[in-house]
Design a protein around this motif. Sequence first.
Motif, PDB file in Angstrom:
ATOM      1  N   SER A 115       0.843  -1.199   0.000  1.00  9.65           N
ATOM      2  CA  SER A 115       0.000   0.000   0.000  1.00  9.65           C
ATOM      3  C   SER A 115       0.877   1.247   0.000  1.00  9.65           C
ATOM      4  CB  SER A 115      -0.909  -0.012   1.230  1.00  9.65           C
ATOM      5  OG  SER A 115      -1.853  -1.050   1.106  1.00  9.65           O
ATOM      6  N   PRO A 116       0.300   2.392  -0.358  1.00 11.48           N
ATOM      7  CA  PRO A 116       1.112   3.607  -0.506  1.00 11.48           C
ATOM      8  C   PRO A 116       1.965   3.965   0.718  1.00 11.48           C
ATOM      9  CG  PRO A 116      -1.001   3.962  -1.529  1.00 11.48           C
ATOM     10  CD  PRO A 116      -1.073   2.608  -0.863  1.00 11.48           C
ATOM     11  N   LYS A 117       1.454   3.747   1.924  1.00 10.00           N
ATOM     12  CA  LYS A 117       2.232   4.176   3.102  1.00 10.00           C
ATOM     13  C   LYS A 117       3.335   3.190   3.479  1.00 10.00           C
ATOM     14  CE  LYS A 117      -1.553   6.790   5.203  1.00 10.00           C
ATOM     15  NZ  LYS A 117      -2.654   6.263   4.359  1.00 10.00           N
ATOM     16  N   THR A 118       3.367   2.037   2.856  1.00 11.31           N
ATOM     17  CA  THR A 118       4.345   1.006   3.231  1.00 11.31           C
ATOM     18  C   THR A 118       5.629   1.170   2.423  1.00 11.31           C
ATOM     19  OG1 THR A 118       2.503  -0.482   3.634  1.00 11.31           O
ATOM     20  CG2 THR A 118       4.683  -1.492   3.453  1.00 11.31           C
ATOM     21  N   PRO A 119       6.772   1.257   3.109  1.00 11.40           N
ATOM     22  CA  PRO A 119       8.038   1.372   2.376  1.00 11.40           C
ATOM     23  C   PRO A 119       8.453   0.033   1.773  1.00 11.40           C
ATOM     24  CG  PRO A 119       8.461   1.304   4.745  1.00 11.40           C
ATOM     25  CD  PRO A 119       6.955   1.270   4.567  1.00 11.40           C
ATOM     26  N   ILE A 120       9.279   0.076   0.748  1.00 13.77           N
ATOM     27  CA  ILE A 120       9.656  -1.182   0.075  1.00 13.77           C
ATOM     28  C   ILE A 120      10.478  -2.097   0.977  1.00 13.77           C
ATOM     29  CG2 ILE A 120       9.532  -0.230  -2.257  1.00 13.77           C
ATOM     30  CD1 ILE A 120      12.652  -0.394  -2.241  1.00 13.77           C
ATOM     31  N   GLU A 121      11.105  -1.513   1.998  1.00 14.05           N
ATOM     32  CA  GLU A 121      11.909  -2.356   2.897  1.00 14.05           C
ATOM     33  C   GLU A 121      11.073  -3.481   3.506  1.00 14.05           C
ATOM     34  OE1 GLU A 121      12.107   0.962   2.765  1.00 14.05           O
ATOM     35  OE2 GLU A 121      14.157   1.007   1.964  1.00 14.05           O
ATOM     36  N   ALA A 122       9.756  -3.239   3.639  1.00 15.47           N
ATOM     37  CA  ALA A 122       8.874  -4.247   4.247  1.00 15.47           C
ATOM     38  C   ALA A 122       8.796  -5.522   3.413  1.00 15.47           C
ATOM     39  CB  ALA A 122       7.465  -3.660   4.425  1.00 15.47           C
ATOM     40  N   ILE A 123       9.127  -5.424   2.136  1.00 15.36           N
ATOM     41  CA  ILE A 123       8.985  -6.632   1.292  1.00 15.36           C
ATOM     42  C   ILE A 123      10.304  -7.159   0.749  1.00 15.36           C
ATOM     43  CG2 ILE A 123       6.604  -6.137   0.600  1.00 15.36           C
ATOM     44  CD1 ILE A 123       7.763  -5.217  -2.127  1.00 15.36           C
ATOM     45  N   PRO A 128      13.029 -12.824  -3.230  1.00 10.70           N
ATOM     46  CA  PRO A 128      13.515 -14.025  -3.936  1.00 10.70           C
ATOM     47  C   PRO A 128      12.449 -15.108  -4.086  1.00 10.70           C
ATOM     48  CG  PRO A 128      15.114 -13.318  -2.291  1.00 10.70           C
ATOM     49  CD  PRO A 128      13.878 -12.502  -2.064  1.00 10.70           C
ATOM     50  N   LYS A 129      11.404 -15.045  -3.268  1.00 16.46           N
ATOM     51  CA  LYS A 129      10.367 -16.078  -3.346  1.00 16.46           C
ATOM     52  C   LYS A 129       9.164 -15.646  -4.169  1.00 16.46           C
ATOM     53  CE  LYS A 129      11.758 -18.067   0.981  1.00 16.46           C
ATOM     54  NZ  LYS A 129      11.790 -17.800   2.399  1.00 16.46           N
ATOM     55  N   LEU A 130       9.220 -14.457  -4.721  1.00 13.21           N
ATOM     56  CA  LEU A 130       8.044 -13.913  -5.407  1.00 13.21           C
ATOM     57  C   LEU A 130       8.211 -13.899  -6.919  1.00 13.21           C
ATOM     58  CD1 LEU A 130       7.437 -10.745  -3.191  1.00 13.21           C
ATOM     59  CD2 LEU A 130       6.461 -13.039  -2.904  1.00 13.21           C
ATOM     60  N   SER A 131       7.076 -14.021  -7.625  1.00 12.76           N
ATOM     61  CA  SER A 131       7.067 -13.799  -9.069  1.00 12.76           C
ATOM     62  C   SER A 131       6.736 -12.345  -9.375  1.00 12.76           C
ATOM     63  CB  SER A 131       5.995 -14.658  -9.744  1.00 12.76           C
ATOM     64  OG  SER A 131       6.234 -16.000  -9.527  1.00 12.76           O
ATOM     65  N   GLN A 132       5.969 -11.753  -8.476  1.00 12.85           N
ATOM     66  CA  GLN A 132       5.437 -10.422  -8.786  1.00 12.85           C
ATOM     67  C   GLN A 132       5.308  -9.572  -7.523  1.00 12.85           C
ATOM     68  OE1 GLN A 132       2.407  -9.984 -11.921  1.00 12.85           O
ATOM     69  NE2 GLN A 132       1.008  -9.224 -10.359  1.00 12.85           N
ATOM     70  N   VAL A 133       5.572  -8.272  -7.688  1.00 13.40           N
ATOM     71  CA  VAL A 133       5.257  -7.302  -6.641  1.00 13.40           C
ATOM     72  C   VAL A 133       4.251  -6.317  -7.228  1.00 13.40           C
ATOM     73  CG1 VAL A 133       6.154  -5.328  -5.362  1.00 13.40           C
ATOM     74  CG2 VAL A 133       7.439  -7.453  -5.388  1.00 13.40           C
ATOM     75  N   THR A 134       3.231  -6.015  -6.448  1.00 12.80           N
ATOM     76  CA  THR A 134       2.242  -5.022  -6.882  1.00 12.80           C
ATOM     77  C   THR A 134       2.447  -3.752  -6.072  1.00 12.80           C
ATOM     78  OG1 THR A 134       0.655  -6.735  -7.464  1.00 12.80           O
ATOM     79  CG2 THR A 134      -0.229  -4.521  -7.098  1.00 12.80           C
ATOM     80  N   VAL A 135       2.828  -2.698  -6.764  1.00 10.25           N
ATOM     81  CA  VAL A 135       2.971  -1.401  -6.103  1.00 10.25           C
ATOM     82  C   VAL A 135       1.652  -0.665  -6.275  1.00 10.25           C
ATOM     83  CG1 VAL A 135       4.201   0.806  -6.129  1.00 10.25           C
ATOM     84  CG2 VAL A 135       5.466  -1.334  -6.507  1.00 10.25           C
ATOM     85  N   MET A 136       0.980  -0.437  -5.149  1.00  7.06           N
ATOM     86  CA  MET A 136      -0.300   0.278  -5.207  1.00  7.06           C
ATOM     87  C   MET A 136      -0.019   1.752  -5.489  1.00  7.06           C
ATOM     88  SD  MET A 136      -2.520  -2.066  -4.853  1.00  7.06           S
ATOM     89  CE  MET A 136      -3.912  -0.936  -4.975  1.00  7.06           C
ATOM     90  N   THR A 137      -0.653   2.249  -6.543  1.00  6.82           N
ATOM     91  CA  THR A 137      -0.491   3.650  -6.908  1.00  6.82           C
ATOM     92  C   THR A 137      -1.721   4.467  -6.516  1.00  6.82           C
ATOM     93  OG1 THR A 137      -0.994   2.827  -9.143  1.00  6.82           O
ATOM     94  CG2 THR A 137       1.268   3.423  -8.696  1.00  6.82           C
ATOM     95  N   VAL A 138      -2.623   3.829  -5.757  1.00  4.93           N
ATOM     96  CA  VAL A 138      -3.734   4.499  -5.075  1.00  4.93           C
ATOM     97  C   VAL A 138      -3.898   3.782  -3.725  1.00  4.93           C
ATOM     98  CG1 VAL A 138      -4.986   5.096  -7.205  1.00  4.93           C
ATOM     99  CG2 VAL A 138      -5.533   2.947  -6.015  1.00  4.93           C
TER     100      VAL A 138
END
Length: 223
Positions: A115-123, A128-138
């Motif tokens: 979500s917008p308020k979450t920094p990328i450090e959280a993920i 390495p275990k993910l196929s996809q990251v979804t960056v919420m732009t709303v």
Amino acid sequence: MTYIAPSLLAADYAHLADEIKKVEDAGANYLHLDIMDGAFVPNISFGPELVASIRKTTQLIFDVHLMINDPIRYVDRFVRAGADMITFHVESTDDPEAVIRAIASHEMRVGIAISPKTPIEAILPYLPKLSQVTVMTVEPGFGGQELMMPMLDKVRLLRRYAMEHGLKLDIEVDGGVNPDNVGYCTGAGANVIVAGSAIFKSKKPRSVIFGMKESAKLNPFLG
Ligand code: DX5
Ligand code: ZN
């Protein structure tokens, strides 16, 4: 290659099969399915029964975006309903690793959304275990909002991080994307484009999807 994922949230629910055929014929790659529980986000959409029904109507890849608390409870249900990949919010669970394992145990592509308020450090630890990251732009919860441009900095940082660490990662942008701003998204490093209103509310979805793909070609990630 850029993948276009129309969000069913913006479709006319009275004619779902026709709406899905419309975007499939128009060149969509995925169908983005927003699952909202009225708790993690202040809106309710639809559940696994609806996903199972529409599964019979289309070949599109089902990109399921869970906006629900404690998502591990529903992983099996959405797998059985016909999901091809499942994305959950890092903010929606105390144990992201367990949710990743649950999704991956079905040999299914796993995504995490922020979500917008979450920094990328959280993920970062999970990439390495993910196929996809979804960056919420709303803020998640509703279609038809305006894209928050500062979120594209997260896309840029994630794309750089993935390249530096040799990770093959799809980066999806979700919320407020339209033909005018899609180039900024792909230029920042996104390669999966969710668009609800811009595609479903258009009288010419084929031109919108074509225009988005062309704009993506003109605006590749350059670092
Ligand atoms: C928002 C959803 C989005 C939304 C996108 O919570 O995750 O997928 O439906 O719709 P538009 O493109 O209208 O912003
Ligand atoms: Zn979504």
